[in-house]
Design a protein around this motif. Structure first.
Motif, mmCIF file in Angstrom:
data_model
loop_
_atom_site.group_PDB
_atom_site.id
_atom_site.type_symbol
_atom_site.label_atom_id
_atom_site.label_comp_id
_atom_site.label_asym_id
_atom_site.label_seq_id
_atom_site.Cartn_x
_atom_site.Cartn_y
_atom_site.Cartn_z
ATOM 1 N N ALA A 13 0.801 -1.231 0.000
ATOM 2 C CA ALA A 13 0.000 0.000 0.000
ATOM 3 C C ALA A 13 0.833 1.281 0.000
ATOM 4 C CB ALA A 13 -0.943 -0.004 1.205
ATOM 5 N N HIS A 14 2.148 1.147 0.158
ATOM 6 C CA HIS A 14 2.958 2.376 0.159
ATOM 7 C C HIS A 14 4.374 2.107 -0.345
ATOM 8 C CE1 HIS A 14 4.121 6.419 1.227
ATOM 9 N NE2 HIS A 14 5.162 5.959 1.891
ATOM 10 N N ALA A 15 4.682 2.671 -1.503
ATOM 11 C CA ALA A 15 6.022 2.498 -2.068
ATOM 12 C C ALA A 15 6.462 3.774 -2.775
ATOM 13 C CB ALA A 15 6.024 1.338 -3.052
ATOM 14 N N HIS A 16 7.768 3.931 -2.872
ATOM 15 C CA HIS A 16 8.372 4.985 -3.707
ATOM 16 C C HIS A 16 9.286 4.223 -4.669
ATOM 17 C CE1 HIS A 16 7.447 8.397 -0.807
ATOM 18 N NE2 HIS A 16 7.402 7.376 0.030
ATOM 19 N N LEU A 17 8.752 3.862 -5.831
ATOM 20 C CA LEU A 17 9.493 2.984 -6.739
ATOM 21 C C LEU A 17 10.673 3.681 -7.414
ATOM 22 C CD1 LEU A 17 6.449 1.124 -8.376
ATOM 23 C CD2 LEU A 17 7.958 0.259 -6.575
ATOM 24 N N ILE A 22 -1.194 10.684 3.040
ATOM 25 C CA ILE A 22 -0.252 11.656 3.603
ATOM 26 C C ILE A 22 0.687 10.934 4.571
ATOM 27 C CG2 ILE A 22 -1.957 12.355 5.393
ATOM 28 C CD1 ILE A 22 -0.578 15.167 5.329
ATOM 29 N N HIS A 23 1.978 11.295 4.540
ATOM 30 C CA HIS A 23 2.906 10.799 5.560
ATOM 31 C C HIS A 23 2.559 11.529 6.850
ATOM 32 C CE1 HIS A 23 5.120 9.967 1.827
ATOM 33 N NE2 HIS A 23 5.782 9.055 2.502
ATOM 34 N N LEU A 24 2.269 10.783 7.908
ATOM 35 C CA LEU A 24 1.790 11.448 9.132
ATOM 36 C C LEU A 24 2.286 10.743 10.391
ATOM 37 C CD1 LEU A 24 -0.142 13.854 9.869
ATOM 38 C CD2 LEU A 24 -1.931 12.150 10.189
ATOM 39 N N ALA A 52 0.603 7.242 5.783
ATOM 40 C CA ALA A 52 1.803 6.425 5.731
ATOM 41 C C ALA A 52 2.513 6.546 7.071
ATOM 42 C CB ALA A 52 2.709 6.882 4.592
ATOM 43 N N HIS A 53 2.817 5.413 7.661
ATOM 44 C CA HIS A 53 3.594 5.260 8.904
ATOM 45 C C HIS A 53 2.740 5.365 10.172
ATOM 46 C CE1 HIS A 53 6.847 5.037 6.180
ATOM 47 N NE2 HIS A 53 6.712 6.286 5.784
ATOM 48 N N GLY A 54 2.356 6.569 10.610
ATOM 49 C CA GLY A 54 1.571 6.664 11.846
ATOM 50 C C GLY A 54 2.325 6.107 13.045
ATOM 51 N N THR A 106 6.123 -1.322 1.732
ATOM 52 C CA THR A 106 7.584 -1.465 1.803
ATOM 53 C C THR A 106 8.256 -0.110 1.972
ATOM 54 O OG1 THR A 106 7.745 -1.268 -0.587
ATOM 55 C CG2 THR A 106 7.639 -3.508 0.321
ATOM 56 N N ASP A 107 7.531 0.985 1.612
ATOM 57 C CA ASP A 107 8.166 2.281 1.448
ATOM 58 C C ASP A 107 9.195 2.157 0.317
ATOM 59 O OD1 ASP A 107 8.527 4.966 1.906
ATOM 60 O OD2 ASP A 107 8.813 4.752 4.045
ATOM 61 N N GLY A 108 10.181 3.050 0.245
ATOM 62 C CA GLY A 108 11.133 2.975 -0.867
ATOM 63 C C GLY A 108 12.391 2.208 -0.487
HETATM 64 ZN ZN LIG Z 1 6.789 7.210 2.053
#
Ligand SMILES: [Zn+2]
Length: 432
Positions: A95-99, A247-249, A303-305, A355-357
């Motif tokens: 659900a969250h990646a920076h490819l 949003i990254h939060l 993203a994250h929390g 995974t994030d980036g």
């Molecule tokens: Zn991110």
């Protein structure tokens, strides 16, 4: 669904993040070209996710959709793809990646202080020579090959819709492309919103082509990089256009300090960029101020929390349309204290995995995130973990009708896990 306290209570920094690429080996995607000439897929174990696993299970498929999930009856015929000793799952959902960071063999160092990591990431991005289209395609290929069928990608800078459509379409994962919006000064708001609208229109124009797997979405980046006005207006645009928003939060204590007091390492970083003004961000803000506007969206993700407070966790429990994306190995890379994912689940919140980036993680494979989480929380219920990696992610991205479980009518897009691998045991332990 059972949720427990953190099994370990240890700081992520003390847990080794497995950067051995061979850890990815037991997992592969089964979709598209694998299924061209077959009408059923058989496996030693089938995990529908929305119901208990079936031993010697079969999934019947037709025209790219699941038509039945059942116990095997009789021998496999020519129309059966028999995968043997594997667990067949729905395709995983990242659900969250920076490819765009797909060329990085190792995460960017150092992980702390966070603003130094950001500075080094920006320097890497400025200096790299490969086009971001190419990098995103490479990252997408990696995610697809390791079992992911649906991915929430943050589309940054010169990320282009056209670039993505050059991927091998038949087997490419579905991409929910969150156009990143950045702008702390009020002069940037109009331009960023225009970019957002163009992105939505462009994705929709291409979606007319049946082979394109692209869904538009928006990502006002973070409370330290987006003005309150740009944030509000991007939420309104997401609502008007019915697109997901991320949003990254609550990612770092430094972010909370900036929001509350207007001090700390973010002020130093923004001053260094020539962006800081004393009235830029009102004092006394908290993540809850960014959560509340999301209540009216169909699908929002934070993203994250990592540093959500008790009342923010309660709020998220009452708003399952606002999902929290936990990125376990990235969380450990930054050395954060225990993530509140189990408290969120206990509160009724939607929690999914990312995974994030590669800028903070060794790869774009979701399976090692599950392995890592299982190792860290040996008492956690395995069916809950599998749901985080599949159905919850599909729900968070608004694509539950197509992905996330082996249910009649959903896409025939699978992930096969080799059960002879010791890595599989760590996750499935106790399920058979
Ligand atoms: Zn991110």
């Amino acid at each position: 669904m059972r949720a427990e306290g953190d099994d370990t209570g240890q700081r992520g920094r003390e847990v080794s993040v497995d950067s051995d690429r061979s850890a990815i080996a037991p997992v592969r995607r089964v979709a598209g070209s694998d299924l061209l000439d077959v009408s059923r897929v058989a496996a030693r174990w089938v995990f529908p996710i929305d119901r208990p696993p079936l031993e010697h299970g079969v999934v019947d498929i037709k025209a790219g959709r699941i038509v039945e999930v059942r116990q095997q009856a009789g021998a496999a015929d020519d129309a059966t793809l028999d995968l043997g000793n594997v667990a067949l799952l729905p395709a995983l959902v990242n659900a969250h990646a920076h490819l765009e960071f797909s060329d990085l063999a190792e995460p960017i160092q150092p992980p702390a202080p966070f603003t130094q990591w950001i500075r080094n990431l920006l320097a890497y991005r400025r200096d790299r020579e490969q086009s971001s289209d190419e990098l995103v395609r490479d990252g997408l290929r990696e995610a697809g090959q390791t079992g992911t069928g649906l991915i929430g990608e943050i589309a940054t800078g010169d990320w282009s819709v056209d670039g993505l459509t050059k991927t091998e379409c038949l087997d490419a994962p579905m991409v929910v492309a969150f156009r990143e919006l950045i702008g702390l000064s009020s002069e940037q708001t109009a331009g960023q919103l225009e970019l957002a609208q163009q992105h939505i229109d462009e994705c929709r124009r291409l979606a007319c082509d049946a082979t394109t797997k692209l869904i538009p979405a928006l990502s006002p980046h973070a409370p330290y990089s987006v003005s309150p006005d740009l944030f509000q207006q991007s939420v309104e645009l997401a609502r008007r256009e019915s697109v997901p928003l991320c949003i990254h939060l609550a990612e770092t204590p430094a972010e909370l300090e900036l929001l509350d007091h207007g001090t700390g390492e973010f002020v130093e970083m923004l001053s260094g960029f020539g962006l800081w003004q004393d009235n830029l961000i009102p004092r006394g803000l908290r993540p809850l101020d960014f959560l509340e506007p999301l209540a009216t969206l169909d699908n929002a993700l934070i993203a994250h929390g990592n540093f959500l407070s008790a009342d923010e966790i309660t709020w998220l429990g009452r708003h399952p349309n606002v999902a929290t994306v936990f990125c376990p190995r990235t969380h450990a890379f930054f050395g954060h204290t225990g993530h509140p994912w189990q408290k969120l689940l206990a509160a009724g919140a939607t929690v999914c995995l990312g995974t994030d980036g590669r800028s903070s993680n060794p790869d774009y494979s979701l399976w090692p995130e599950l392995q890592f989480l299982a190792r860290l929380n040996p008492r956690s219920e395995r069916t809950v973990l599998l749901e985080l990696a599949t159905l919850s992610g599909a729900r968070a991205l608004g694509l539950e009708a197509d992905y996330g479980s082996l249910t009649v009518g959903k896409r025939s897009d699978f992930c096969a896990v080799d059960l002879s691998s010791p890595d599989a045991n760590a996750v499935f332990n106790g399920l058979f």
